[in-house]
Design a protein around this motif. Structure first.
Motif, PDB file in Angstrom:
ATOM      1  N   ASP A  15       0.829  -1.210   0.000  1.00 53.41           N
ATOM      2  CA  ASP A  15       0.000   0.000   0.000  1.00 53.41           C
ATOM      3  C   ASP A  15       0.865   1.263   0.000  1.00 53.41           C
ATOM      4  N   VAL A  16       1.930   1.250   0.787  1.00 51.97           N
ATOM      5  CA  VAL A  16       2.836   2.401   0.826  1.00 51.97           C
ATOM      6  C   VAL A  16       3.486   2.621  -0.539  1.00 51.97           C
ATOM      7  N   LEU A  17       3.904   1.536  -1.183  1.00 53.25           N
ATOM      8  CA  LEU A  17       4.532   1.655  -2.495  1.00 53.25           C
ATOM      9  C   LEU A  17       3.544   2.166  -3.541  1.00 53.25           C
ATOM     10  N   ARG A  18       2.285   1.758  -3.439  1.00 50.01           N
ATOM     11  CA  ARG A  18       1.278   2.258  -4.379  1.00 50.01           C
ATOM     12  C   ARG A  18       1.083   3.760  -4.213  1.00 50.01           C
ATOM     13  N   LEU A  19       1.005   4.204  -2.964  1.00 52.11           N
ATOM     14  CA  LEU A  19       0.857   5.641  -2.723  1.00 52.11           C
ATOM     15  C   LEU A  19       2.084   6.409  -3.202  1.00 52.11           C
ATOM     16  N   GLU A  20       3.258   5.834  -2.957  1.00 51.23           N
ATOM     17  CA  GLU A  20       4.480   6.496  -3.414  1.00 51.23           C
ATOM     18  C   GLU A  20       4.543   6.544  -4.934  1.00 51.23           C
ATOM     19  N   GLU A  21       4.050   5.494  -5.574  1.00 51.95           N
ATOM     20  CA  GLU A  21       4.031   5.480  -7.029  1.00 51.95           C
ATOM     21  C   GLU A  21       3.069   6.536  -7.566  1.00 51.95           C
TER      22      GLU A  21
END
Length: 210
Positions: A132-138
């Protein structure tokens, strides 16, 4: 330690290493490639399916070890109640050591299986949170127009461990079934045409004799 408890301990160490690999700080591009591979790999999907079955057996071992700990505790309580009070049962030194040893091994097996099951839940939750964090960062990098995000596969379609890989494997299996069905239909059609030619040929033979 018996063989299956040795395997449980090996699985626990493997989970610890995987957990460390997940929390190690890596560049965004590397971490995105890693999570995309985990999500899309059919090998990971098959491995996860096998791990689910393995955790069921570990849960059975955990329940059995809890039962053993309870029985040992009841046995120790019975000896303590009768020991030193003139009761019919008095625990000797060797017998006391034997019961204490069984108590130690039962508790060790209970903790081993319990921590293995608990860490599996932590791993699953950690993977989801990091994804989820990586999706938001993306998404943030896409809004900023970062060229590093445009190259490579997006994490927005990434799911649970091996989820996309399992879907791809299932789709490939359905494609193979469809190809086999087409071949069977084609063979049946050819056989039908051959039998039709034989029937029409046998019906036309008497007419030539006339």
């Amino acid at each position: 330690m018996t063989l299956y408890y040795s395997l449980v301990f090996l699985l626990l160490v493997t989970e610890m290493l995987i957990f460390l690999a997940l929390i190690v700080p890596l560049p965004f591009t590397w971490r995105r490639k890693l999570f995309t591979f985990i999500s899309e790999s059919p090998i990971i999907a098959k491995l996860q399916y096998g791990m689910k079955i393995t955790f069921i057996f570990i849960l059975i071992l955990f329940i059995d070890s809890v039962n053993r700990v309870y029985r040992v505790q009841v046995e120790l309580a019975a000896f303590a109640k009768n020991d030193g009070r003139g009761g019919p049962v008095a625990m000797g030194g060797s017998e006391r050591m034997e019961v204490q040893a069984r108590k130690f091994y039962s508790q060790r097996n209970m903790y081993l299986c319990g921590f293995t099951l608990f860490l599996s839940l932590i791993l699953n939750r950690t993977y989801v949170m990091i994804l989820d964090v990586l999706r938001l960062e993306e998404q943030v990098k896409q809004m900023k127009g970062d060229p590093a995000v445009k190259s490579g596969k997006s994490l927005q379609e990434a799911g649970n461990v091996g989820e996309i890989g399992a879907l791809k494997e299932e789709l490939a299996k359905k494609d193979r079934d469809m190809e086999n069905l087409k071949k069977q239909v084609e063979n049946m059609q050819n056989e039908y045409n051959r039998m039709g030619d034989q029937v029409s040929g046998s019906g036309a033979a008497p007419r030539k004799g006339q």
